[in-house]
Design a protein around this motif. Structure first.
Motif, mmCIF file in Angstrom:
data_model
loop_
_atom_site.group_PDB
_atom_site.id
_atom_site.type_symbol
_atom_site.label_atom_id
_atom_site.label_comp_id
_atom_site.label_asym_id
_atom_site.label_seq_id
_atom_site.Cartn_x
_atom_site.Cartn_y
_atom_site.Cartn_z
ATOM 1 N N ILE A 142 15.688 9.845 -9.990
ATOM 2 C CA ILE A 142 15.283 9.009 -11.124
ATOM 3 C C ILE A 142 16.416 8.808 -12.125
ATOM 4 N N LYS A 143 17.449 9.651 -12.044
ATOM 5 C CA LYS A 143 18.579 9.521 -12.957
ATOM 6 C C LYS A 143 19.364 8.226 -12.710
ATOM 7 N N HIS A 144 19.153 7.621 -11.532
ATOM 8 C CA HIS A 144 19.839 6.361 -11.241
ATOM 9 C C HIS A 144 19.435 5.264 -12.226
ATOM 10 N N PHE A 145 18.269 5.447 -12.855
ATOM 11 C CA PHE A 145 17.782 4.427 -13.780
ATOM 12 C C PHE A 145 18.197 4.698 -15.225
ATOM 13 N N ASN A 146 18.936 5.787 -15.450
ATOM 14 C CA ASN A 146 19.491 6.093 -16.773
ATOM 15 C C ASN A 146 18.444 6.062 -17.885
ATOM 16 N N LEU A 147 17.301 6.668 -17.633
ATOM 17 C CA LEU A 147 16.273 6.743 -18.661
ATOM 18 C C LEU A 147 16.689 7.771 -19.718
ATOM 19 N N SER A 148 16.253 7.542 -20.942
ATOM 20 C CA SER A 148 16.677 8.410 -22.039
ATOM 21 C C SER A 148 15.725 9.578 -22.251
ATOM 22 N N HIS A 149 14.801 9.787 -21.312
ATOM 23 C CA HIS A 149 13.812 10.853 -21.483
ATOM 24 C C HIS A 149 13.504 11.495 -20.125
ATOM 25 N N TYR A 150 12.938 12.683 -20.172
ATOM 26 C CA TYR A 150 12.547 13.375 -18.950
ATOM 27 C C TYR A 150 11.273 12.740 -18.380
ATOM 28 N N THR A 151 11.249 12.532 -17.070
ATOM 29 C CA THR A 151 10.067 11.961 -16.416
ATOM 30 C C THR A 151 9.660 12.850 -15.251
ATOM 31 N N TYR A 152 8.388 13.222 -15.220
ATOM 32 C CA TYR A 152 7.852 14.048 -14.129
ATOM 33 C C TYR A 152 7.878 13.231 -12.838
ATOM 34 N N THR A 153 8.442 13.807 -11.777
ATOM 35 C CA THR A 153 8.583 13.070 -10.525
ATOM 36 C C THR A 153 8.112 13.902 -9.344
ATOM 37 N N PHE A 154 7.635 13.195 -8.314
ATOM 38 C CA PHE A 154 7.123 13.827 -7.102
ATOM 39 C C PHE A 154 7.270 12.813 -5.968
ATOM 40 N N PRO A 155 7.544 13.250 -4.739
ATOM 41 C CA PRO A 155 7.709 12.295 -3.626
ATOM 42 C C PRO A 155 6.481 11.403 -3.432
ATOM 43 N N THR A 156 6.730 10.108 -3.248
ATOM 44 C CA THR A 156 5.647 9.155 -3.054
ATOM 45 C C THR A 156 6.161 7.956 -2.257
ATOM 46 N N PHE A 157 5.463 6.836 -2.304
ATOM 47 C CA PHE A 157 5.857 5.640 -1.558
ATOM 48 C C PHE A 157 5.394 4.409 -2.332
ATOM 49 N N GLY A 158 5.965 3.247 -1.994
ATOM 50 C CA GLY A 158 5.582 2.014 -2.666
ATOM 51 C C GLY A 158 4.362 1.374 -2.016
ATOM 52 N N LEU A 159 3.459 0.858 -2.837
ATOM 53 C CA LEU A 159 2.233 0.252 -2.319
ATOM 54 C C LEU A 159 2.504 -0.914 -1.376
ATOM 55 N N PHE A 160 3.529 -1.696 -1.662
ATOM 56 C CA PHE A 160 3.799 -2.881 -0.856
ATOM 57 C C PHE A 160 4.571 -2.567 0.419
ATOM 58 N N THR A 161 4.831 -1.293 0.687
ATOM 59 C CA THR A 161 5.387 -0.918 1.986
ATOM 60 C C THR A 161 4.270 -0.709 3.011
ATOM 61 N N ILE A 162 3.005 -0.714 2.545
ATOM 62 C CA ILE A 162 1.860 -0.647 3.453
ATOM 63 C C ILE A 162 1.519 -2.073 3.880
ATOM 64 N N PRO A 163 1.598 -2.400 5.159
ATOM 65 C CA PRO A 163 1.427 -3.790 5.619
ATOM 66 C C PRO A 163 0.153 -4.470 5.132
ATOM 67 N N LEU A 164 -0.963 -3.751 5.125
ATOM 68 C CA LEU A 164 -2.244 -4.360 4.762
ATOM 69 C C LEU A 164 -2.239 -4.860 3.319
ATOM 70 N N ASN A 165 -1.529 -4.166 2.442
ATOM 71 C CA ASN A 165 -1.519 -4.540 1.029
ATOM 72 C C ASN A 165 -0.791 -5.861 0.767
ATOM 73 N N LEU A 166 0.064 -6.269 1.694
ATOM 74 C CA LEU A 166 0.817 -7.507 1.512
ATOM 75 C C LEU A 166 -0.078 -8.745 1.583
ATOM 76 N N PHE A 167 -1.292 -8.560 2.086
ATOM 77 C CA PHE A 167 -2.211 -9.691 2.201
ATOM 78 C C PHE A 167 -2.740 -10.162 0.848
ATOM 79 N N ILE A 168 -2.400 -9.489 -0.229
ATOM 80 C CA ILE A 168 -2.867 -9.959 -1.544
ATOM 81 C C ILE A 168 -2.278 -11.326 -1.887
ATOM 82 N N ILE A 169 -1.150 -11.678 -1.265
ATOM 83 C CA ILE A 169 -0.502 -12.960 -1.604
ATOM 84 C C ILE A 169 -1.247 -14.155 -1.011
ATOM 85 N N ILE A 170 -2.054 -13.946 0.037
ATOM 86 C CA ILE A 170 -2.708 -15.090 0.681
ATOM 87 C C ILE A 170 -3.858 -15.636 -0.163
ATOM 88 N N GLY A 171 -4.208 -14.943 -1.235
ATOM 89 C CA GLY A 171 -5.258 -15.448 -2.120
ATOM 90 C C GLY A 171 -4.862 -16.733 -2.825
#
Length: 287
Positions: A142-171
């Motif tokens: 998270i230090k790559h973003f040069n934030l000026s404060h401490y941020t609690y972090t934990f391994p996760t993933f992006g919602l739009f990396t799940i194929p099914l979620n990409l279908f929101i654009i067809i609306g």
């Protein structure tokens, strides 16, 4: 949240006071457990407003909401009283009193949080692995973003990396229904807003991501159903269904890997149990 969606639409369709009462109770349950998710009300707000003002029956339709208003008033009163007696503020749900690796009372909403929030909650891909779990949850420093404060972090993933979620654009494709365009727009804005709020006030964690995942999935599945109904040609429907089945299968594979990641965190201190579960899961994946 899904109870609230269901009973609100049921109340609208059937002019059902009991359904609106259950909608109000559902909202109070959301407020008492995950206050930030009360923003999900905005998704169904277009439908509720259309129902309220339809065919010049405002007063008649307003009466249908009386049980809902009573549930909301009672819930607000009870929760507000509890919060005030315990935390000295009606609007404090206790987060400022919790003990963890960071003092969340110091967290602030800041414009500098927008880019990392969208990256961690929507875009960050998992790492590839040669054995189960084949997808590994990760966390870019998270230090790559040069934030000026401490941020609690934990391994996760992006919602739009799940194929099914990409279908929101067809609306927005071949959609002339202004109500559903408005509905989709609000839903997508809400996904971005919740990502920003969760990152700013809490940090990065897969549990916080699960606040947003149901909304994203709800929008995607509803748009899939609506888009499939609008497809005229049989060939078009066949192609669309094939794409959907592929995306659905890949998403199930994705979710299985997430479960394995979570189980690994839980059982990492128990080598024997870990070995047994890994053998079973690797066997299932290979089959």
């Amino acid at each position: 949240m899904f109870m609230m969606f269901y009973y609100s639409l049921k109340g609208i369709e059937e002019d059902n006071k009991m359904a609106f009462l259950l909608m109000g109770i559902s909202f109070i349950l959301i407020l008492s457990s995950r206050p930030n998710l009360t923003l999900s009300l905005f998704i169904i707000l277009p439908f509720l407003l259309k129902y309220l003002f339809k065919e010049k029956k405002f007063l008649k339709n307003l009466k249908m909401f009386i049980p809902c208003f009573l549930a909301l008033f009672t819930g607000f009163l009870l929760i507000g009283t509890y919060n005030y007696l315990r935390f000295k503020s009606v609007f404090d749900f206790g987060s400022n009193y919790q003990l963890t690796v960071s003092d969340v009372s110091k967290n602030k909403m800041s414009i500098e949080n927008i880019i990392p929030a969208l990256y961690y909650y929507l875009i960050q891909p998992p790492k590839l692995n040669t054995h189960a779990p084949y997808l590994i949850l990760q966390l870019t420093d998270i230090k790559h973003f040069n934030l000026s404060h401490y941020t609690y972090t934990f391994p996760t993933f992006g919602l739009f990396t799940i194929p099914l979620n990409l279908f929101i654009i067809i609306g927005f494709i071949k959609n002339k229904n202004k109500l559903f365009i408005f509905f989709n727009t609000i839903g997508i804005i809400l996904i971005f807003v919740l990502s920003f709020v969760n990152f700013s006030l809490a940090g990065v964690h897969i549990r916080y991501l699960m606040d947003i995942l149901p909304i994203c999935l709800f929008l995607a599945l509803l748009n899939i159903l609506l888009f499939n109904d609008k497809m005229m040609s049989s060939i078009g429907k066949m192609i669309f269904k094939s794409v959907f089945y592929i995306a659905f299968s890949l998403s199930i594979f994705y979710y299985l890997n997430i479960l394995i990641n979570e189980w690994y965190i839980i059982i990492k201190d128990y080598p024997t149990i870990k070995e047994i579960i890994y053998k079973i899961l690797n066997g299932l994946m290979l089959k």
